[in-house]
Design a protein around this motif. Structure first.
Motif, mmCIF file in Angstrom:
data_model
loop_
_atom_site.group_PDB
_atom_site.id
_atom_site.type_symbol
_atom_site.label_atom_id
_atom_site.label_comp_id
_atom_site.label_asym_id
_atom_site.label_seq_id
_atom_site.Cartn_x
_atom_site.Cartn_y
_atom_site.Cartn_z
ATOM 1 N N ASP A 185 119.474 24.469 44.303
ATOM 2 C CA ASP A 185 120.178 23.387 45.629
ATOM 3 C C ASP A 185 119.245 22.365 45.865
ATOM 4 O O ASP A 185 118.318 22.149 44.997
ATOM 5 C CB ASP A 185 119.957 24.268 46.724
ATOM 6 C CG ASP A 185 121.326 23.925 47.817
ATOM 7 O OD1 ASP A 185 122.015 22.738 47.798
ATOM 8 O OD2 ASP A 185 121.891 25.005 48.417
ATOM 9 N N ASN A 189 118.776 20.804 51.618
ATOM 10 C CA ASN A 189 119.761 21.885 52.447
ATOM 11 C C ASN A 189 118.826 23.175 52.757
ATOM 12 O O ASN A 189 119.584 23.926 53.185
ATOM 13 C CB ASN A 189 120.753 22.356 51.379
ATOM 14 C CG ASN A 189 121.864 21.367 51.131
ATOM 15 O OD1 ASN A 189 122.233 20.624 51.936
ATOM 16 N ND2 ASN A 189 122.365 21.337 49.983
ATOM 17 N N SER A 194 121.102 27.053 52.995
ATOM 18 C CA SER A 194 121.166 26.876 51.601
ATOM 19 C C SER A 194 121.406 28.143 50.676
ATOM 20 O O SER A 194 121.377 29.250 51.272
ATOM 21 C CB SER A 194 119.850 26.320 51.186
ATOM 22 O OG SER A 194 118.706 27.098 51.344
#
Length: 416
Positions: A185, A189, A194
């Motif tokens: 990710d 985030n 996330s």
């Protein structure tokens, strides 16, 4: 008395110079820094405990290692906290966090986990290894089609290589030229639901981990978001609480011995690690240390007390045996005096000359003097046997003197 002290000294040396030696077997997989960690643990424990011997064993696989510990044939092991619970195993403490590294070739699509996994042969470690099991869980988490995943056990054939290990060195990263590191990710985030947080929610033994920017030279031009799992020291459940308590305390309070191996060990070997994520329950001996519920004096020194008791019993047995031996030796000596005296006593009726009687009187008197000398030197004891001998020897001397008077009177009658 001097001989008694010498014999007791020999007994004490024989018992005290051979203390109980406790041997423990320690198994590990030769992955990452595990061998060096196990070696330093061995050296630390043997240097801290004079009667401890650690035997290092290189394992075949994680499952086989766990089977060996659960069966009781192995005492200690290093195992990832991504294994299933089974009876006979207990955790001691967390060693360090192993980081998930997913390398993919530069020429394949690595923008998403799905496209990367489907791109070609993927190496995920040996079957049933923590890496293999974890990747199978990730395939399930992402809802991937198993028929489209080409798992290979030949690393050289793979376009995607997965490793759970410590932080990579520049030298080891050179083996991955032409590869990139996959990031689950964007770092922005993290903290906002996330993907890695979703994975760790479903698989709580996994934790989000960030490989910072530039820490892996060209591989981390941007931060890499990945996962980690703790490497745990596992012990037999029936290992003594005091033993596990002392081992845990020794290694956690001497963590500086290990931190030079890898930076991850600095934060891994901590007394305040999260016990709640352990998949294998904490051993009571480790819990007493971490909760500062130290074993009592009797619990801690029960084994030493047993050794001391054994020494005391050995010394006492030695004293009893020595006393009996001395008593028997003294009895044997007085028996020799009795035997000689009875020989003289039996000869009295046969004596027909005064000089022979005089000679035997002197012989009995010499034996009496010798017996008194041995009594003073503690080679004989003044018991009933000694007193009866002295009375019998006096009686024998009187009989000999009586024989002398009889022979003298007989001579006088003959000459008159």
């Amino acid at each position: 008395m001097k001989k008694v002290i010498q014999v007791l000294g020999v007994i004490f040396l024989l018992t005290s110079c051979n203390p109980t030696l406790n041997s423990f077997t320690f198994i590990y997989n030769n992955e990452g820094p595990n061998e060096e960690i196990a070696l330093r643990m061995e050296q630390l424990l043997e240097s801290q405990f004079y009667n401890v011997d650690i035997q290092l064993i290189e394992g075949i696989s994680t499952e086989a290692n766990l089977d060996s510990i659960a069966s009781g044939s192995i005492d200690i092991g290093l195992v990832e906290n991504y294994v299933n619970y089974r009876p006979g195993l207990s955790s001691a403490f967390s060693v360090y966090s192993e980081v998930l590294h997913i390398f993919h070739r530069e020429d394949i699509e690595g923008s998403s986990f799905e496209s990367m996994v489907y791109a070609g042969p993927i190496y995920i470690g040996r079957p049933e290894s923590p890496t293999y099991n974890m990747m199978m869980d990730l395939f399930d988490f992402y809802g991937l089609d198993p028929d489209r995943i080409n798992v290979t056990f030949a690393m050289g054939e793979a376009v995607v290589i997965v490793e759970f290990t410590n932080l990579f060195t520049l030298e080891k990263l050179r083996n991955y030229e032409g590869f990139k590191l996959f990031s689950f990710d964007d770092i922005q985030n993290i903290g906002n639901a996330s993907v890695v947080e979703g994975i760790s929610l479903k698989y709580p033994r996994l934790s989000p981990f960030i490989i910072p920017q530039n820490s892996y030279w060209g591989f981390t031009k941007e931060p890499v978001v990945t996962l980690s799992v703790d490497l745990i020291m596992i012990v037999r459940s029936d290992l003594l609480e005091v033993t596990v308590n002392d081992f845990s305390k020794t290694m956690l309070r001497n963590r500086q011995v290990f931190t030079s191996i890898d930076p991850l060990l600095f934060n891994g070997l901590r007394e305040d690690f999260n016990q709640g994520i352990l998949n294998i329950p904490l051993h009571e001996g480790a819990r007493t240390f971490l909760d500062r519920d130290e074993p009592s004096f009797l619990e801690r020194y029960a084994e030493l007390g047993g050794v001391i008791l054994s020494i005391v019993i050995a010394i006492f047995s030695g004293i009893v045996s020595l006393t009996k031996w001395q008593a028997q030796a003294k009895k044997d000596k007085i028996d020799e005096f009795y035997e000689d005296l009875m020989h003289i006593k039996n000869l009295i009726p046969k004596i027909n000359q005064i000089p022979t009687a005089v000679e035997n009187v002197k012989r009995v008197q010499a034996a009496q003097n010798k017996a008194f000398e041995m009594l003073i030197a503690e080679k004989l004891v003044a018991n009933d046997s000694f007193r009866i001998y002295m009375e019998l020897s006096k009686e024998t001397i009187n009989e000999l003197r009586g024989k002398m008077r009889f022979l003298k009177a007989k001579m006088d009658r003959t000459t008159s």
